[in-house]
Design a protein around this motif. Structure first.
Motif, PDB file in Angstrom:
ATOM      1  N   GLU A  97       0.825  -1.319   0.118  1.00  0.00           N
ATOM      2  CA  GLU A  97       0.152  -0.066  -0.117  1.00  0.00           C
ATOM      3  C   GLU A  97       0.807   1.366  -0.090  1.00  0.00           C
ATOM      4  O   GLU A  97       0.784   2.069   0.804  1.00  0.00           O
ATOM      5  CB  GLU A  97      -0.884  -0.122   1.345  1.00  0.00           C
ATOM      6  N   ALA A  98       1.652   1.185  -1.123  1.00  0.00           N
ATOM      7  CA  ALA A  98       2.655   2.442  -1.151  1.00  0.00           C
ATOM      8  C   ALA A  98       2.244   3.821  -1.194  1.00  0.00           C
ATOM      9  O   ALA A  98       2.919   4.974  -0.546  1.00  0.00           O
ATOM     10  CB  ALA A  98       3.683   2.202  -2.406  1.00  0.00           C
ATOM     11  N   ASP A  99       0.999   4.025  -1.737  1.00  0.00           N
ATOM     12  CA  ASP A  99       0.464   5.143  -1.879  1.00  0.00           C
ATOM     13  C   ASP A  99       0.053   5.739  -0.413  1.00  0.00           C
ATOM     14  O   ASP A  99      -0.190   7.196  -0.506  1.00  0.00           O
ATOM     15  CB  ASP A  99      -0.651   5.358  -2.781  1.00  0.00           C
ATOM     16  N   ALA A 100      -0.259   5.075   0.692  1.00  0.00           N
ATOM     17  CA  ALA A 100      -0.303   5.336   1.745  1.00  0.00           C
ATOM     18  C   ALA A 100       0.806   5.887   2.826  1.00  0.00           C
ATOM     19  O   ALA A 100       0.506   6.559   3.956  1.00  0.00           O
ATOM     20  CB  ALA A 100      -1.164   4.229   2.613  1.00  0.00           C
ATOM     21  N   ILE A 124       7.370  -3.238  -4.359  1.00  0.00           N
ATOM     22  CA  ILE A 124       6.553  -2.261  -4.059  1.00  0.00           C
ATOM     23  C   ILE A 124       4.976  -2.241  -4.942  1.00  0.00           C
ATOM     24  O   ILE A 124       5.120  -2.172  -6.123  1.00  0.00           O
ATOM     25  CB  ILE A 124       7.225  -0.666  -4.380  1.00  0.00           C
ATOM     26  N   GLY A 125       4.144  -2.320  -4.253  1.00  0.00           N
ATOM     27  CA  GLY A 125       2.529  -2.295  -4.834  1.00  0.00           C
ATOM     28  C   GLY A 125       1.858  -1.536  -3.841  1.00  0.00           C
ATOM     29  O   GLY A 125       1.813  -1.309  -2.975  1.00  0.00           O
ATOM     30  N   THR A 126       0.496  -0.987  -4.645  1.00  0.00           N
ATOM     31  CA  THR A 126      -0.322  -0.236  -4.043  1.00  0.00           C
ATOM     32  C   THR A 126      -1.701   0.066  -4.912  1.00  0.00           C
ATOM     33  O   THR A 126      -1.488  -0.316  -6.427  1.00  0.00           O
ATOM     34  CB  THR A 126       0.057   1.168  -3.705  1.00  0.00           C
ATOM     35  N   THR A 127      -2.658   0.196  -4.521  1.00  0.00           N
ATOM     36  CA  THR A 127      -3.971   0.796  -5.262  1.00  0.00           C
ATOM     37  C   THR A 127      -3.563   2.393  -5.327  1.00  0.00           C
ATOM     38  O   THR A 127      -3.434   2.614  -4.168  1.00  0.00           O
ATOM     39  CB  THR A 127      -5.240   0.600  -4.532  1.00  0.00           C
ATOM     40  N   THR A 136     -13.333   5.989  -5.579  1.00  0.00           N
ATOM     41  CA  THR A 136     -13.101   4.773  -5.222  1.00  0.00           C
ATOM     42  C   THR A 136     -13.074   3.801  -6.531  1.00  0.00           C
ATOM     43  O   THR A 136     -12.098   2.877  -6.471  1.00  0.00           O
ATOM     44  CB  THR A 136     -14.082   4.199  -4.069  1.00  0.00           C
ATOM     45  N   PHE A 137     -13.857   4.159  -7.379  1.00  0.00           N
ATOM     46  CA  PHE A 137     -13.992   3.349  -8.646  1.00  0.00           C
ATOM     47  C   PHE A 137     -12.822   3.281  -9.358  1.00  0.00           C
ATOM     48  O   PHE A 137     -12.215   2.362  -9.760  1.00  0.00           O
ATOM     49  CB  PHE A 137     -15.236   3.710  -9.306  1.00  0.00           C
ATOM     50  N   VAL A 138     -12.335   4.508  -9.579  1.00  0.00           N
ATOM     51  CA  VAL A 138     -10.953   4.883 -10.367  1.00  0.00           C
ATOM     52  C   VAL A 138      -9.861   4.301  -9.945  1.00  0.00           C
ATOM     53  O   VAL A 138      -9.240   3.313 -10.388  1.00  0.00           O
ATOM     54  CB  VAL A 138     -10.987   6.211 -10.558  1.00  0.00           C
ATOM     55  N   ASN A 139      -9.689   4.375  -8.472  1.00  0.00           N
ATOM     56  CA  ASN A 139      -8.782   3.923  -7.606  1.00  0.00           C
ATOM     57  C   ASN A 139      -8.444   2.251  -7.328  1.00  0.00           C
ATOM     58  O   ASN A 139      -7.783   1.749  -7.809  1.00  0.00           O
ATOM     59  CB  ASN A 139      -8.397   4.546  -6.268  1.00  0.00           C
ATOM     60  N   THR A 140      -9.749   1.777  -6.989  1.00  0.00           N
ATOM     61  CA  THR A 140      -9.988   0.454  -6.493  1.00  0.00           C
ATOM     62  C   THR A 140     -10.295  -0.581  -7.670  1.00  0.00           C
ATOM     63  O   THR A 140      -9.993  -1.687  -7.474  1.00  0.00           O
ATOM     64  CB  THR A 140     -10.543   0.168  -5.353  1.00  0.00           C
ATOM     65  N   THR A 141     -11.031   0.060  -8.472  1.00  0.00           N
ATOM     66  CA  THR A 141     -11.454  -1.115  -9.755  1.00  0.00           C
ATOM     67  C   THR A 141     -10.559  -0.937 -10.953  1.00  0.00           C
ATOM     68  O   THR A 141     -10.257  -1.844 -11.509  1.00  0.00           O
ATOM     69  CB  THR A 141     -12.893  -0.697  -9.995  1.00  0.00           C
ATOM     70  N   LEU A 142     -10.435   0.366 -11.345  1.00  0.00           N
ATOM     71  CA  LEU A 142      -9.774   0.515 -12.444  1.00  0.00           C
ATOM     72  C   LEU A 142      -8.171   0.519 -12.460  1.00  0.00           C
ATOM     73  O   LEU A 142      -7.222   0.321 -12.995  1.00  0.00           O
ATOM     74  CB  LEU A 142      -9.815   2.009 -13.251  1.00  0.00           C
TER      75      LEU A 142
END
Length: 656
Positions: free
Chosen positions: A157-160, A189-192, A339-345
């Motif tokens: 969750e690198a963006d946090a 390194i990974g993240t939404t 949320t749709f753009v971040n977590t689904t797309l």
């Protein structure tokens, strides 16, 4: 008995990995989806040193890195560390993900016999395996990146993560330093992703040697294509009829034919990860050029994968999620769409942000030289930002109604770790500035940032100059606090000795100050609150002053505006200006009455003074990008002889 045959991560997981009941929809043996194979093999490929994942939810990323930790502990016997955004996140990950994996993946017992025991080798902060160790840490504190040596590092969750960890650098560089000296160093390194322009993973992916997307062969034309969301203005991507999500199908970007999710699942095992440059890989092990010629394996690879590739989510469900978000957006609430753009797309959200145009400010520059105080400027205040190789100082003149003029912007090259180097700053803060009336004004109050690596040096500098109103300051982490916040006595560790309660540290309500500054920068005409700029200020000053954006953020207390700095931007001029605003409040200038200003004007710029009899200096000072021309930069700068001091009501003096 010889060494075991080498396995890739996908092969090891197929043989040994297990999905635990606590963290999976179904407890069962691991079976990789086709798009996961190359992702996992890239992690275990020793020729690849950095692997970035910009991803959506429901693509199995957490399970892949859990399998990787088991693989590196049991199969490769390598030291590892995984950082989560906070200590609480780390503890939660250990309890709900890591410990069930160590319990249920049977082969791990051969290298971790204490898996069920209360033992010093089995804690929330580390797991000691045979011949290796796994550290589990939060990413907020700089100390969590020290005193460990590892082969493989994971950041989840690198963006946090904070973009700058306690002013010691970005978390990725700090973590990567722990792999220096490893034979096969690896960072995963990974993240939404979150906000565009402020996304850590977006910056990481931009540095990758290749950026890969999952492609399948179109069931109709047999061309390699990625699954794409598309949109109203796109001829390809997801389309549906009469607002009915059940009719959704994907339009091929090459031939324009439609295919369904069922069609996709019949062809998804024939796939390639293809980069923007045309290079590709099928398995994350071997890489090829556009015409199929073998190419060198890149050291830094980035993968993008989103929810539509996973059979865990139905395409109809994705459309329903989008339609609900779009409907809510019509009311002005974009939270679900974001949320749709971040977590689904698996894409960054481009927020409408508030910021000041730096070029517009530069175009308002006025025809007065730096280090000269224009008519209307009556009191000088300064803000100081401490960097690793210099002091940055901005001096502002304050007048009636808190109208202000930028009088100087200075970069003083120095080593703040050396206390003698602070003499350069001390000399500069005693500079006399010529007023157009002919008088000379001195800086009445200054604020010095004490954050970063040189806290005690800054404390000591301010401790010895209390009478000159040089204040030790630090930004308040709490939102909505006053610009002049609370103070507390701090111990000063100076020359190996501790001076108990040696200096008063003031907290600055930085977000409040930035809100006020943002409003003042919008005032184009002279008058109360207006801000004026010299023609001699460099473009970089305006870029730094306007570096931060104000965005609407969701918090536990509801929607709040937050000021954020895009990665890679410099904001020293902004910080210095905020500290100068604090210094002005310490002088109570915001409470001055008209009569008090009139008295001050009568002293500093008497109405009967002949401006033409004493013209201001016409040679502008050296711009900050040529600091060596200023005496303070050369180290031979000396304060001018202090003129006669004239006491005055209001808590400070004006000297000329």
């Amino acid at each position: 008995m010889g060494a075991p045959d080498p396995l890739t991560l996908s092969e090891w997981a197929e043989k040994h990995f297990y999905l635990s009941a606590e963290s999976s929809y179904v407890e069962q043996k691991w079976e990789a989806y086709p798009f996961q194979v190359a992702l996992m093999n890239a992690i275990s490929n020793d020729e690849i040193r950095e692997v970035d994942f910009i991803k959506s939810a429901r693509v199995g990323y957490t399970k892949m890195i859990l399998a990787a930790m088991g693989y590196f502990a049991e199969h490769k016997r390598r030291n590892q560390a995984i950082w989560q955004p906070t200590d609480d996140d780390s503890d939660d990950f250990v309890k709900t993900e890591l410990e069930p994996m160590l319990r249920d993946v049977t082969i791990m017992r051969s290298v971790f016999p204490q898996y069920l025991a209360r033992h010093k080798s089995n804690t929330l902060k580390q797991k000691k395996f045979v011949d290796s160790i796994l550290f589990t840490k939060g990413g907020k504190a700089a100390k969590n990146y020290r005193r460990i040596s590892i082969d493989t590092g994971f950041l989840d969750e690198a963006d946090a993560f904070d973009r700058d960890v306690e002013k010691e650098g970005d978390p990725f560089t700090l973590a990567k330093k722990r792999t220096e000296g490893a034979t096969f160093p690896k960072m995963v390194i990974g993240t939404t992703p979150k906000l565009k322009g402020f996304s850590n993973i977006e910056d990481r992916v931009a540095l990758a040697a290749i950026r890969l997307k999952f492609h399948i062969r179109c069931p109709h034309c047999n061309e390699w294509i990625p699954l794409q969301w598309g949109g109203k203005d796109k001829r390809y991507g997801f389309k549906w009829v009469d607002n009915n999500p059940e009719t959704v199908a994907h339009v091929c970007s090459e031939c324009g034919a439609l295919f369904t999710q069922a069609d996709y699942l019949t062809v998804w095992r024939t796939n390639r990860w293809i980069g923007e440059c045309g290079n590709w890989t099928e398995d994350g092990l071997c890489f090829f050029g556009p015409v199929g010629n073998p190419v060198e394996t890149p050291e830094h690879v980035a993968f993008h994968v989103w929810t539509a590739y996973s059979p865990q989510a139905s395409w109809a469900g994705i459309v329903r999620e989008f339609m609900a978000a779009a409907e809510k957006a019509k009311t002005g609430d974009n939270s679900k769409l974001k949320t749709f753009v971040n977590t689904t797309l698996g894409e960054t959200w481009e927020e409408d942000v508030e910021k000041t145009d730096s070029q517009a400010l530069a175009s308002r520059a006025e025809n007065y030289p730096l280090r000269t105080v224009p008519m209307g400027g009556l009191v000088l205040v300064a803000g100081v930002d401490v960097q690793h190789d210099r002091f940055e100082v901005v001096v502002w003149a304050v007048g009636r109604g808190e109208e202000t003029w930028a009088v100087d912007y200075m970069q003083i090259h120095a080593n703040p770790a050396d206390e003698t180097e602070w003499d350069k700053l001390d000399s500069y803060l005693q500079t006399g500035f010529r007023h157009v009336s002919g008088n000379v004004l001195n800086i009445e109050a200054s604020a010095v940032d004490t954050g970063g690596h040189f806290t005690h040096q800054a404390y000591n500098f301010c401790r010895q100059r209390v009478r000159r109103k040089i204040y030790a300051v630090k930004g308040d982490s709490q939102q909505g606090k006053p610009i002049k916040g609370r103070s507390s006595a701090q111990d000063v560790n100076w020359r190996g000795k501790v001076v108990k309660r040696g200096v008063k540290l003031w907290l600055v309500g930085t977000d409040t100050a930035k809100d006020l500054l943002h409003g003042r920068l919008q005032i184009a005409d002279a008058g109360p609150g207006a801000m004026h700029f010299s023609r001699d200020l460099p473009d970089g000053f305006y870029e730094q002053l306007t570096a931060e954006y104000r965005v609407l953020a969701k918090t536990q207390s509801g929607d709040q505006y937050r000021w954020v700095k895009p990665n890679g931007k410099r904001n020293e001029a902004l910080d210095c200006t905020i500290y100068a605003m604090f210094a002005a409040q310490m002088l109570d200038l915001h409470r001055y009455t008209d009569k008090m200003w009139e008295k001050l004007e009568a002293v500093v710029q008497p109405p009967n003074h002949d401006l033409f009899a004493a013209p201001p200096p016409t040679t502008p000072a050296a711009p900050p990008d040529q600091p060596e021309t200023h005496p303070a930069e050369r180290g031979d700068f000396h304060a001018p002889q202090k003129p006669r001091v004239q006491p005055r009501r209001g808590g400070f003096t004006n000297r000329w």
